[in-house]
Write a protein that holds these residues in place. Structure first.
Motif, short mmCIF file in Angstrom:
data_model
loop_
_atom_site.label_atom_id
_atom_site.label_comp_id
_atom_site.label_asym_id
_atom_site.label_seq_id
_atom_site.Cartn_x
_atom_site.Cartn_y
_atom_site.Cartn_z
N UNK A 102 0.88 -1.17 0.00
CA UNK A 102 0.00 0.00 0.00
C UNK A 102 0.92 1.22 0.00
N UNK A 103 0.49 2.26 -0.68
CA UNK A 103 1.30 3.49 -0.71
C UNK A 103 0.40 4.66 -0.38
N UNK A 104 0.85 5.50 0.53
CA UNK A 104 0.05 6.67 0.91
C UNK A 104 0.93 7.91 0.88
N UNK A 105 0.48 8.93 0.15
CA UNK A 105 1.18 10.22 0.16
C UNK A 105 0.41 11.17 1.06
N UNK A 106 1.08 11.70 2.04
CA UNK A 106 0.41 12.63 2.96
C UNK A 106 0.61 14.05 2.49
N UNK A 107 -0.53 14.67 2.15
CA UNK A 107 -0.52 16.04 1.65
C UNK A 107 -0.97 16.98 2.77
N UNK A 108 -1.11 18.25 2.41
CA UNK A 108 -1.70 19.20 3.36
C UNK A 108 -3.04 18.64 3.81
N UNK A 110 -6.81 17.88 4.67
CA UNK A 110 -8.08 18.45 4.21
C UNK A 110 -8.86 18.99 5.43
N UNK A 111 -9.94 19.69 5.17
CA UNK A 111 -10.76 20.20 6.28
C UNK A 111 -11.25 19.05 7.15
N UNK A 112 -11.61 17.96 6.48
CA UNK A 112 -12.11 16.80 7.21
C UNK A 112 -11.01 16.23 8.13
N UNK A 113 -9.82 16.16 7.58
CA UNK A 113 -8.71 15.63 8.39
C UNK A 113 -8.36 16.58 9.54
N UNK A 114 -8.44 17.88 9.24
CA UNK A 114 -8.10 18.86 10.28
C UNK A 114 -9.11 18.87 11.43
N UNK A 115 -10.30 18.34 11.16
CA UNK A 115 -11.33 18.27 12.20
C UNK A 115 -11.09 17.10 13.16
N UNK A 116 -10.09 16.27 12.83
CA UNK A 116 -9.76 15.11 13.69
C UNK A 116 -8.38 15.34 14.30
N UNK A 117 -7.98 14.48 15.22
CA UNK A 117 -6.60 14.58 15.72
C UNK A 117 -5.65 14.18 14.59
N UNK A 140 5.06 12.70 10.73
CA UNK A 140 6.17 13.59 11.12
C UNK A 140 6.00 15.00 10.56
N UNK A 141 5.20 15.15 9.49
CA UNK A 141 4.93 16.50 9.01
C UNK A 141 4.32 17.35 10.13
N UNK A 143 5.24 17.54 13.09
CA UNK A 143 6.26 18.17 13.92
C UNK A 143 7.36 18.81 13.06
N UNK A 144 7.14 18.83 11.73
CA UNK A 144 8.13 19.43 10.83
C UNK A 144 7.56 20.72 10.23
N UNK A 145 6.78 20.56 9.13
CA UNK A 145 6.20 21.76 8.51
C UNK A 145 5.35 22.53 9.52
N UNK A 146 4.65 21.79 10.37
CA UNK A 146 3.76 22.43 11.34
C UNK A 146 4.58 23.24 12.36
N UNK A 147 5.74 22.72 12.70
CA UNK A 147 6.61 23.44 13.64
C UNK A 147 7.25 24.66 12.96
N UNK A 148 7.77 24.43 11.77
CA UNK A 148 8.47 25.52 11.07
C UNK A 148 7.53 26.68 10.78
#
Ligand code: AMP
Ligand code: MG
Length: 282
Positions: A102-108, A110-117, A140-141, A143-148
């Motif tokens: 399985x392959x998953x790319x984690x992007x910015x 979405x609103x739906x995702x942001x509504x969850x932990x 890890x994004x 604690x990376x992009x979110x931190x920066x």
């Protein structure tokens, strides 16, 4: 006493140990690592030969992993833009049976995702037993992009390292083997690669002008990476820093570490039903 001739330094045997960030980053500094390192393989030919054998073995072991359906393997790739996440996945896992991946790319988010932990979307992407799950970027994004970029309150981000360790421990205790790779490119190499994306008409689609803004924050990203690699390299989910300025070197190291990890897992075909050898298909 025989003096060692220059350049005859011993080549590292266990590449996992060679690339591994010590548990909880004891003494680890990103600036001590070398994105251009070439201690393991003498040249491209040697690396590609080793990689072909390692990939063939990964494919065999994946078949057994699937047949046994007991363990999952989760492989996390993180890197700066143009660091080679896509390329590594394509080269190392391209020849492996797609039914087992399985392959998953984690992007910015979405609103739906942001509504969850922040771990909600990650948990859903964890591979089921028998499969190898590839993560192109990851939790890890958070604690990376979110931190920066200060996308969450600092005290919330600080809590995440322990939360991530606990989450990964939970997975590890439930038969998910976790491997984490930081593909370590130099700032100079990133410059070349981004410029190449601009110059080459077949690569322009990959170029995102926003990557230039992130490049300006290189120092801040390196600090954030160092913190994540230090606080979240654990016995149950180790980080590996892969020298990534040369694609062939990077790919060969990743292939060998994945192979060794699967070999250690030592999957077995399940026992056949009793008396099956006497059955005759008519
Ligand atoms: P790419 O991998 O080039 O397609 O870009 C994906 C973008 O999504 C990158 O700029 C990431 O930093 C960003 N991204 C991924 N996860 C998160 C997250 N949790 N929060 C904010 N941005 C993210
Ligand atoms: Mg990109």
């Amino acid at each position: 006493m025989v003096k060692k001739a220059k350049g005859s330094a011993k080549r590292p045997k266990d590449l996992r140990e060679h690339c591994r960030v010590p548990d909880f980053g004891k003494g680890f500094k990103l600036r001590d690592t070398d994105p251009g390192e070439k201690k393991v393989f003498r040249d491209r030919t040697e690396a590609e030969g080793a990689m072909a054998a390692d990939i063939a073995r990964i494919d065999e072991l994946q078949d057994v992993l699937w047949a046994q359906a007991r363990h999952a393997v989760m492989v996390v790739f993180q890197a700066m833009d143009a660091g080679g996440k896509d390329g590594t996945i394509k080269k190392v896992f391209g020849p492996v049976d797609p039914l087992g991946l399985t392959t998953t790319s984690f992007k910015k988010p979405t609103d739906k995702e942001l509504a969850q932990d922040y771990l909600w979307r990650v948990h859903q992407a964890v591979p089921p037993r028998g499969m190898i799950g590839l993560f192109n970027r990851s939790h890890y994004e958070d604690v990376l992009v979110v931190r920066v970029h200060g996308l969450a309150p600092p005290e919330k981000i600080d809590q995440r390292y322990d939360q991530i360790n606990a989450f990964e421990k939970h997975l590890a205790e439930n038969n998910v083997t976790i491997l984490k790779f930081f593909l370590n490119i130099s700032k100079d190499e990133q410059k070349e690669r981004l410029q190449d994306r601009i110059n080459d008409p077949t690569k322009r689609w990959k170029f995102n002008p926003a990557d230039l803004n992130e490049r300006r924050l290189w120092k801040q990203y390196m600090s954030a990476y160092e913190l994540a690699l230090t606080r979240c390299s654990t016995p149950w989910a180790p980080w590996h820093v892969i020298p990534a300025d040369r694609n062939w070197y990077r790919n060969a190291l990743v292939a060998r570490i994945v192979r060794t990890t699967l070999e250690d897992l030592n999957p077995k075909y399940p026992p056949a039903p009793k008396g099956i050898e006497k059955l005759v298909v008519v």
